[in-house]
Design an enzyme around this catalytic site. Sequence first.
Site, PDB file in Angstrom:
ATOM      1  N   ASP A 119       0.834  -1.194   0.000  1.00  0.00           N
ATOM      2  CA  ASP A 119       0.000   0.000   0.000  1.00  0.00           C
ATOM      3  C   ASP A 119       0.878   1.257   0.000  1.00  0.00           C
ATOM      4  OD1 ASP A 119      -1.810   2.057   0.567  1.00  0.00           O
ATOM      5  OD2 ASP A 119      -2.981   0.823   1.947  1.00  0.00           O
ATOM      6  N   ASP A 141      -9.061   2.896  -7.840  1.00  0.00           N
ATOM      7  CA  ASP A 141     -10.435   2.474  -7.569  1.00  0.00           C
ATOM      8  C   ASP A 141     -11.263   3.670  -7.096  1.00  0.00           C
ATOM      9  OD1 ASP A 141     -12.806   1.216  -6.693  1.00  0.00           O
ATOM     10  OD2 ASP A 141     -11.699  -0.593  -6.161  1.00  0.00           O
ATOM     11  N   LYS A 145     -19.623   3.850  -4.174  1.00  0.00           N
ATOM     12  CA  LYS A 145     -20.666   3.952  -3.156  1.00  0.00           C
ATOM     13  C   LYS A 145     -20.270   4.965  -2.091  1.00  0.00           C
ATOM     14  CE  LYS A 145     -22.333  -0.774  -3.793  1.00  0.00           C
ATOM     15  NZ  LYS A 145     -22.592  -2.096  -3.159  1.00  0.00           N
ATOM     16  N   GLU A 218      -7.376   1.842 -19.206  1.00  0.00           N
ATOM     17  CA  GLU A 218      -7.794   3.006 -19.990  1.00  0.00           C
ATOM     18  C   GLU A 218      -8.208   2.596 -21.396  1.00  0.00           C
ATOM     19  OE1 GLU A 218      -5.791   7.268 -21.396  1.00  0.00           O
ATOM     20  OE2 GLU A 218      -4.591   5.681 -20.464  1.00  0.00           O
TER      21      GLU A 218
END
Length: 240
Positions: A119, A141, A145, A218
Site C-alpha cells: 500500500d 479504484d 458507493k 484506460e
Amino acid sequence: MSASETFRKQFDHPQFYGRRHGHKLRPGRQRLIDDLLPKLQISIEAVGPSINNGCLFEVPVQNIWLEVGFGAGEHLAGQALAYPEIGFIGCEPFINGVASLLKTIDQSAIGNIRIFNDDARLLLPALPERSLGRVFILFSDPWPKTRHHRRRFFNRETLDQLARSMKDNAELRFASDHAGYTRWALEHVLHHPDFSWPVRRCIDWQVPPEDWVQTRYESKTNKHGGACTYLRICRRPRSV
C-alpha cells in the site's frame, strides 16, 4: 501535532481494501517474483536514506517520479523507457500486476524502476521532503458507493503527504473514467493550500499529456466509449 505526524499515526497500519492476489502465477512469472523482485524491491526503512544518498538506483538519476497503483505496469514501464535519466518508484500491492511489470522490465532491460509492492500509504511518510518531481495517480479504484468514499486513495491526508514530499512546482497527474471521483479529486485540490489546477481550456482535462502511455484499463474504457479525464495538478512553491 503536524499533518505529517497525524498521517503517520493514522496510516502506519492502514486497512487495505483492494486485492493482493489473483489467479495463480505461471511458472515464468513466479520465477520473476522469486528472483527479480528482491533486486528491485525497496523497503520503508531504506527508502529515505537511499534517496538522500543517491543510491536507490544503480545509475545516477536527475529526478525521482512516483506512480501509485501501477496496475500491470504499462504506463510505468513506458515512462521509464522514455525517461532513462529519471528514477521511478512504483507502488502496487497486487502481486499479479507486479509480475506483469517484472516481465516487461526483464524483457526490455529497464534499469530505472524500483518497486514497493504494498500500500502506497505506508511508503509516503518515509519519503524525504522535496524528493519527488512528479507523481502519477491513474485510474485508482473510485469506490463509487458513498459509504466507501473514505477508502479512496485521493484525499486530504494523502495530499498532505504528497505536498510534503513533492518539490516546488512538481506535477501530480490524476486520471479517472469516473466523473464522481474526478469531482472529488478536484474539490480536494481546490481546497488544499499547497496545490493548484492551472487549467485554461477544456482540452486541458479531456486530452492526456503528450508523453502519455495508455494503460490497459484506460484502453478498455476507450474501447467501450467511456470518457477519461486527465488532471495536471501543480504543487505550489513553498513560501520559505
